[in-house]
Each structure stands twice: as C-alpha cells, then as structure tokens.
Write a protein that holds these residues in place. Structure first.
Motif, PDB file in Angstrom:
ATOM      1  N   ARG A  28       0.837  -1.211   0.000  1.00  0.00           N
ATOM      2  CA  ARG A  28       0.000   0.000   0.000  1.00  0.00           C
ATOM      3  C   ARG A  28       0.868   1.255   0.000  1.00  0.00           C
ATOM      4  NH1 ARG A  28      -4.804  -0.293   4.155  1.00  0.00           N
ATOM      5  NH2 ARG A  28      -5.535   1.367   2.816  1.00  0.00           N
ATOM      6  N   LEU A  29       1.967   1.235   0.744  1.00  0.00           N
ATOM      7  CA  LEU A  29       2.861   2.395   0.786  1.00  0.00           C
ATOM      8  C   LEU A  29       3.472   2.647  -0.584  1.00  0.00           C
ATOM      9  CD1 LEU A  29       4.349   4.570   2.413  1.00  0.00           C
ATOM     10  CD2 LEU A  29       6.103   2.867   2.898  1.00  0.00           C
ATOM     11  N   ARG A  30       3.919   1.582  -1.261  1.00  0.00           N
ATOM     12  CA  ARG A  30       4.488   1.730  -2.597  1.00  0.00           C
ATOM     13  C   ARG A  30       3.473   2.337  -3.564  1.00  0.00           C
ATOM     14  NH1 ARG A  30       5.790  -3.573  -3.822  1.00  0.00           N
ATOM     15  NH2 ARG A  30       6.623  -3.915  -1.769  1.00  0.00           N
ATOM     16  N   ARG A  31       2.235   1.829  -3.508  1.00  0.00           N
ATOM     17  CA  ARG A  31       1.182   2.328  -4.404  1.00  0.00           C
ATOM     18  C   ARG A  31       0.866   3.791  -4.094  1.00  0.00           C
ATOM     19  NH1 ARG A  31      -4.409  -0.086  -3.563  1.00  0.00           N
ATOM     20  NH2 ARG A  31      -3.003  -1.615  -2.695  1.00  0.00           N
ATOM     21  N   THR A  32       0.811   4.143  -2.815  1.00  0.00           N
ATOM     22  CA  THR A  32       0.528   5.519  -2.421  1.00  0.00           C
ATOM     23  C   THR A  32       1.639   6.454  -2.872  1.00  0.00           C
ATOM     24  OG1 THR A  32      -0.718   4.725  -0.514  1.00  0.00           O
ATOM     25  CG2 THR A  32      -0.003   7.015  -0.460  1.00  0.00           C
ATOM     26  N   GLU A  33       2.890   6.024  -2.730  1.00  0.00           N
ATOM     27  CA  GLU A  33       4.011   6.859  -3.186  1.00  0.00           C
ATOM     28  C   GLU A  33       3.973   7.049  -4.685  1.00  0.00           C
ATOM     29  OE1 GLU A  33       7.410   4.810  -1.624  1.00  0.00           O
ATOM     30  OE2 GLU A  33       7.356   5.959   0.254  1.00  0.00           O
ATOM     31  N   ARG A  34       3.614   5.990  -5.436  1.00  0.00           N
ATOM     32  CA  ARG A  34       3.493   6.109  -6.893  1.00  0.00           C
ATOM     33  C   ARG A  34       2.397   7.097  -7.270  1.00  0.00           C
ATOM     34  NH1 ARG A  34       3.659   0.594  -7.646  1.00  0.00           N
ATOM     35  NH2 ARG A  34       1.403   0.569  -7.774  1.00  0.00           N
ATOM     36  N   GLU A  35       1.250   7.006  -6.605  1.00  0.00           N
ATOM     37  CA  GLU A  35       0.145   7.912  -6.897  1.00  0.00           C
ATOM     38  C   GLU A  35       0.494   9.341  -6.517  1.00  0.00           C
ATOM     39  OE1 GLU A  35      -3.188   6.274  -4.849  1.00  0.00           O
ATOM     40  OE2 GLU A  35      -3.433   4.628  -6.288  1.00  0.00           O
ATOM     41  N   LEU A  36       1.216   9.522  -5.417  1.00  0.00           N
ATOM     42  CA  LEU A  36       1.624  10.855  -4.998  1.00  0.00           C
ATOM     43  C   LEU A  36       2.594  11.463  -6.003  1.00  0.00           C
ATOM     44  CD1 LEU A  36       1.522  13.076  -2.876  1.00  0.00           C
ATOM     45  CD2 LEU A  36       3.350  11.905  -1.663  1.00  0.00           C
ATOM     46  N   ALA A  37       3.526  10.674  -6.498  1.00  0.00           N
ATOM     47  CA  ALA A  37       4.466  11.172  -7.517  1.00  0.00           C
ATOM     48  C   ALA A  37       3.714  11.573  -8.783  1.00  0.00           C
ATOM     49  CB  ALA A  37       5.514  10.114  -7.831  1.00  0.00           C
ATOM     50  N   GLN A  38       2.711  10.784  -9.180  1.00  0.00           N
ATOM     51  CA  GLN A  38       1.907  11.121 -10.367  1.00  0.00           C
ATOM     52  C   GLN A  38       1.124  12.410 -10.135  1.00  0.00           C
ATOM     53  OE1 GLN A  38       1.884   9.654 -13.390  1.00  0.00           O
ATOM     54  NE2 GLN A  38       0.571  11.339 -14.015  1.00  0.00           N
ATOM     55  N   LEU A  39       0.556  12.582  -8.946  1.00  0.00           N
ATOM     56  CA  LEU A  39      -0.174  13.815  -8.645  1.00  0.00           C
ATOM     57  C   LEU A  39       0.750  15.020  -8.678  1.00  0.00           C
ATOM     58  CD1 LEU A  39      -2.558  12.671  -5.775  1.00  0.00           C
ATOM     59  CD2 LEU A  39      -3.189  13.397  -8.076  1.00  0.00           C
ATOM     60  N   ARG A  40       1.964  14.854  -8.165  1.00  0.00           N
ATOM     61  CA  ARG A  40       2.922  15.977  -8.205  1.00  0.00           C
ATOM     62  C   ARG A  40       3.279  16.342  -9.643  1.00  0.00           C
ATOM     63  NH1 ARG A  40       6.904  14.318  -3.204  1.00  0.00           N
ATOM     64  NH2 ARG A  40       5.559  15.166  -1.583  1.00  0.00           N
ATOM     65  N   ARG A  41       3.444  15.316 -10.505  1.00  0.00           N
ATOM     66  CA  ARG A  41       3.715  15.603 -11.919  1.00  0.00           C
ATOM     67  C   ARG A  41       2.532  16.307 -12.561  1.00  0.00           C
ATOM     68  NH1 ARG A  41       6.247  10.433 -11.685  1.00  0.00           N
ATOM     69  NH2 ARG A  41       4.327   9.442 -12.402  1.00  0.00           N
ATOM     70  N   ASP A  42       1.313  15.880 -12.227  1.00  0.00           N
ATOM     71  CA  ASP A  42       0.113  16.505 -12.787  1.00  0.00           C
ATOM     72  C   ASP A  42      -0.007  17.964 -12.343  1.00  0.00           C
ATOM     73  OD1 ASP A  42      -0.444  14.105 -13.981  1.00  0.00           O
ATOM     74  OD2 ASP A  42      -2.032  13.540 -12.555  1.00  0.00           O
ATOM     75  N   VAL A  43       0.269  18.227 -11.075  1.00  0.00           N
ATOM     76  CA  VAL A  43       0.198  19.597 -10.569  1.00  0.00           C
ATOM     77  C   VAL A  43       1.258  20.466 -11.234  1.00  0.00           C
ATOM     78  CG1 VAL A  43       0.568  21.020  -8.514  1.00  0.00           C
ATOM     79  CG2 VAL A  43      -0.880  19.008  -8.381  1.00  0.00           C
ATOM     80  N   ALA A  44       2.465  19.933 -11.381  1.00  0.00           N
ATOM     81  CA  ALA A  44       3.530  20.707 -12.032  1.00  0.00           C
ATOM     82  C   ALA A  44       3.166  21.006 -13.489  1.00  0.00           C
ATOM     83  CB  ALA A  44       4.851  19.949 -11.953  1.00  0.00           C
TER      84      ALA A  44
END
Length: 87
Positions: free
Chosen positions: A41-57
């Motif tokens: 779950r932590l790995r999946r959450t970190e992946r989703e967080l990285a994708q959200l940061r890319r989307d925001v940028a």
C-alpha cells in the motif's frame, strides 16, 4: 472461581511445546503478512503521490502566463518628458 483456575492442571510440557510453537508461527506469519500488505500500500501511495505531483507541475506550467516580450525601443518613440503639458 479463582480457586478453580489455580487448581486446574497445566498441560504437560512435552505436549504444550507444539502448541506454543504453533502459536508463535501463526503470530509471526500474521505479522509478516501485515507488513507485506502495508509495504504494498505504501508503494502504491508513493506512486500515486508522484503522479499527482507531476500533474500539478504540468498544470502550473500550462497556467503560467508567458512573459511579455521586451518592447523594441526603436518602434515606439518615448514621449518627451521635458515638454510642458498643454493646458
């Protein structure tokens, strides 16, 4: 009631050992399964967080106003600052 618990015979050590070992094996297995689930779950959450940061940028880059080009000093003459205003 407490007298009954104290009077209850304990399991002989030669037969209790396998139950204690089985309980420890079950406990350790459950802990390992829990840790594996949390790591996934932590790995999946970190992946989703990285994708959200890319989307925001990317959204910030698209929404950022482009800088105005510098005006060419020869195309527009500057007003005469020394001239007196016309009444």
């Amino acid at each position: 009631m407490t007298g009954f618990v104290l009077a209850a015979p304990a399991l002989p050590l030669h037969s209790a050992g396998k139950y204690v070992a089985g309980a420890y094996i079950v406990f350790v297995t459950l802990v390992l399964v829990y840790v594996a689930i949390m790591a996934t779950r932590l790995r999946r959450t970190e992946r989703e967080l990285a994708q959200l940061r890319r989307d925001v940028a990317a959204a910030r880059d698209e929404a950022a106003p482009e800088p105005d080009p510098e005006p060419d000093p020869e195309s527009e003459p500057e007003p005469d600052r020394d001239a007196e205003p016309v009444p």
